[in-house]
Design a protein around this motif. Structure first.
Motif, PDB file in Angstrom:
ATOM      1  N   MET A   1      17.764 -18.805 -51.755  1.00 38.81           N
ATOM      2  CA  MET A   1      19.231 -18.651 -51.771  1.00 38.81           C
ATOM      3  C   MET A   1      19.643 -17.961 -53.062  1.00 38.81           C
ATOM      4  N   GLY A   2      20.360 -16.845 -52.969  1.00 40.15           N
ATOM      5  CA  GLY A   2      20.772 -16.107 -54.148  1.00 40.15           C
ATOM      6  C   GLY A   2      21.999 -16.703 -54.817  1.00 40.15           C
ATOM      7  N   TYR A   3      22.284 -16.228 -56.013  1.00 38.55           N
ATOM      8  CA  TYR A   3      23.463 -16.670 -56.754  1.00 38.55           C
ATOM      9  C   TYR A   3      24.727 -16.038 -56.180  1.00 38.55           C
ATOM     10  N   VAL A   4      24.624 -14.750 -55.804  1.00 44.82           N
ATOM     11  CA  VAL A   4      25.765 -14.021 -55.258  1.00 44.82           C
ATOM     12  C   VAL A   4      25.751 -14.145 -53.734  1.00 44.82           C
ATOM     13  N   PRO A   5      26.818 -14.678 -53.128  1.00 46.57           N
ATOM     14  CA  PRO A   5      26.855 -14.797 -51.672  1.00 46.57           C
ATOM     15  C   PRO A   5      26.697 -13.438 -50.988  1.00 46.57           C
ATOM     16  N   TYR A   7      24.072 -11.757 -50.434  1.00 37.63           N
ATOM     17  CA  TYR A   7      22.922 -10.966 -50.881  1.00 37.63           C
ATOM     18  C   TYR A   7      21.677 -11.843 -50.838  1.00 37.63           C
ATOM     19  N   LYS A   8      20.581 -11.276 -50.373  1.00 36.54           N
ATOM     20  CA  LYS A   8      19.310 -12.004 -50.353  1.00 36.54           C
ATOM     21  C   LYS A   8      18.717 -12.062 -51.752  1.00 36.54           C
ATOM     22  N   ASN A   9      18.832 -10.965 -52.491  1.00 36.22           N
ATOM     23  CA  ASN A   9      18.299 -10.898 -53.858  1.00 36.22           C
ATOM     24  C   ASN A   9      19.430 -10.592 -54.830  1.00 36.22           C
ATOM     25  N   ASP A  10      19.449 -11.324 -55.919  1.00 36.64           N
ATOM     26  CA  ASP A  10      20.448 -11.027 -56.942  1.00 36.64           C
ATOM     27  C   ASP A  10      20.042  -9.811 -57.770  1.00 36.64           C
ATOM     28  N   ILE A  11      18.746  -9.686 -58.062  1.00 36.78           N
ATOM     29  CA  ILE A  11      18.266  -8.622 -58.955  1.00 36.78           C
ATOM     30  C   ILE A  11      17.000  -7.990 -58.370  1.00 36.78           C
ATOM     31  N   PHE A  12      16.951  -6.666 -58.413  1.00 34.40           N
ATOM     32  CA  PHE A  12      15.775  -5.898 -58.011  1.00 34.40           C
ATOM     33  C   PHE A  12      15.334  -5.088 -59.224  1.00 34.40           C
ATOM     34  N   ALA A 179      30.852 -12.436 -61.939  1.00 32.94           N
ATOM     35  CA  ALA A 179      31.956 -11.631 -61.403  1.00 32.94           C
ATOM     36  C   ALA A 179      31.731 -11.304 -59.923  1.00 32.94           C
ATOM     37  N   LEU A 180      30.500 -10.957 -59.559  1.00 38.06           N
ATOM     38  CA  LEU A 180      30.197 -10.649 -58.153  1.00 38.06           C
ATOM     39  C   LEU A 180      30.341 -11.894 -57.283  1.00 38.06           C
ATOM     40  N   LYS A 181      29.920 -13.026 -57.825  1.00 36.85           N
ATOM     41  CA  LYS A 181      30.050 -14.280 -57.073  1.00 36.85           C
ATOM     42  C   LYS A 181      31.523 -14.629 -56.858  1.00 36.85           C
TER      43      LYS A 181
END
Length: 484
Positions: A1-5, A7-12, A179-181
């Motif tokens: 579970m990512g931090y930002v709703p 999205y599967k990945n928060d960081i790539f 901010a994205l969250k």
């Protein structure tokens, strides 16, 4: 579970395989080591090691095309970290990742962070990245010598520049994720709005040898809620550079510049150079000017006569320790912002303490004062009935209560909490903020008492201005928001 709703990945993480090949006798590559440091520090900033998800492909050398797995990871990523280097620019694989993600940005509110592993000339930087300020992990320590890559082949525990870089990028990553969250939950992005209401400083672009000192000042000011411009890379075209500097200077409360023995680049159509141009624009704009040079700098080391005159003769240049210089800027900007905050605020805090904890209480009160928040300390001596009456009035009338738990006993803190519990039922309005401030010593008896909305602030290991400001900000936010 990512931090930002959503999205599967928060960081790539996108990087060239050649930059992660370990040298002999070293177990892990440069990129893997750096990302490991970033993962740990970012988890600390967000509160948990599982607070976010990070996707990094450790099998880059085996791929010849964008696999479905990587396409899926790219398409469901909130933030892309690019490790920019000569190897990255030469890699067809990295260019395909970049092109794919940049297309996705147009459709989603994704973001890109650039880590510069090695020096990249402006003309070699991809057009998509030219407006982004990179996080530099290299330093030029002497003019005419090749830059030193920080943490290569492995980071030294004493390498302040390397770990300052980790702190800076994780600070910005955490802010971007929050901010994205928030935008995913509310549909609004407050970043730009907040930027307009924070005190801002123009921190001039510097020569390469001062880049890490500039980064240190930026990080320090950010911890106190002071925003720093520029927040994008300027075009090196003199006319456009002048326009960008003028635009950002108008928004700032002060001009800050670090100076060394080097005058910096001087293109043919800008004979005074970028360093002097920024100073001239600040002067013509009537901005308060804070300039710094090392007190150890020798004037004979400066070959350029005009630059030597600026560094050693300008009355705005301070020859002092960099930490003293940081505090001077911080105190100036925060003092300037307080009158603006005093007008709309109706916030008053009762800071309860025993005599031995007066220094801790004073530190808390200073932060409140800087934010335009009034406070009251308890009566310590006098008639017992008057002291009790004063305590009750503070508990009833204050908007917030902070109980200092330093050298005092757990039993004393529990008595204060029980007194609060009795009095709070008599209040017409609920408290906006309610906290126990746990200061040194580190070893202390647990209070084991919890009341509604009560929070514990842990400063047992010690405190400084930056830590206090950062950790008290959420509590101050409650006082300000509900009092607006």
């Amino acid at each position: 579970m990512g931090y930002v709703p959503n999205y599967k990945n928060d960081i790539f993480v996108s990087y060239a395989h050649v930059d992660d090949v370990p040298v002999p006798f070293v177990q892990t590559g440069w990129v893997t080591t750096l990302i490991g440091c970033i993962k740990t520090r970012l988890a600390q900033r967000l509160g948990r090691s599982d607070a976010y998800t990070l996707w990094m492909d450790y099998e880059l050398a085996k791929h010849v095309k964008l696999t479905p797995q990587i396409m899926d990871a790219l398409q469901q990523t909130a933030i892309m970290i690019v490790v920019l280097s000569p190897g990255y620019l030469a890699s067809d694989w990295c260019q395909r990742e970049k092109a794919t993600f940049m297309q996705l940005i147009k459709a989603h509110d994704s973001r890109v962070f650039i880590i510069e592993r090695d020096m990249i000339e402006a003309e070699d930087c991809p057009a998509e990245f030219q407006d982004l300020i990179p996080f530099r992990f290299w330093v030029r320590e002497r003019e005419g010598k090749p830059p030193r890559i920080l943490g290569d082949p492995i980071p030294d525990k004493e390498d302040r520049a390397y770990y300052s870089g980790v702190d800076e990028i994780t600070y910005e990553l955490a802010n971007a994720l929050r901010a994205l969250k928030k935008k995913a939950h509310t549909g609004t992005d407050d970043e730009g709005h907040q930027r307009e209401h924070l005190p801002m400083v123009y921190l001039a672009e510097v020569t390469d040898d001062l880049e890490q000192d500039r980064l240190g000042i930026k990080t320090y000011l950010n911890q106190f809620g002071i925003d720093v411009l520029p927040n994008t890379c300027y075009s090196q075209d003199p006319a456009q550079f002048r326009q960008c500097v003028g635009r950002d200077l108008e928004k700032c409360a002060a001009f800050v510049q670090l100076l060394s023995a080097y005058a910096g680049k001087k293109p043919p159509d800008l004979p005074q150079g970028y360093v002097h141009l920024q100073f001239e624009l600040a002067q013509s704009g009537g901005k308060p000017i804070f300039q710094w040079r090392s007190p150890l700098l020798d004037s004979s080391a400066i070959a350029d006569a005009n630059h030597r005159a600026l560094v050693f003769e300008a009355p705005t240049v301070r020859a002092e320790g960099i930490e003293d210089f940081k505090r001077t800027i911080k105190e100036y900007v925060l003092a300037r912002s307080v009158p603006e905050k005093l007008k709309p605020l109706d916030a008053f805090v009762f800071v309860n303490m025993e005599t031995a904890d007066r220094p801790l209480a004073d530190s808390v009160c200073e932060v409140l004062r800087r934010h335009g928040i009034g406070y009251s300390l308890p009566l310590i001596t006098g008639d017992p009935a008057e002291i009790r009456h004063d305590l009750e009035e503070n508990l009833i009338d204050s908007n917030g209560i902070i109980i200092i738990y330093g050298s005092s006993t757990a039993a004393w803190v529990r008595r204060q909490l029980m007194a609060c519990r009795k009095i709070l039922s008599m209040r017409e309005r609920p408290l906006r903020a309610f906290a126990v401030f746990e200061g040194p010593p580190e070893q202390k008896v647990q209070v084991d008492c919890l009341l509604p909305t009560l929070q514990f602030l842990n400063f047992r290991k010690g405190l400084d201005d930056a830590l206090l400001e950062r950790e008290l900000r959420p509590l101050i936010g409650k006082l300000v928001k509900e009092g607006a």
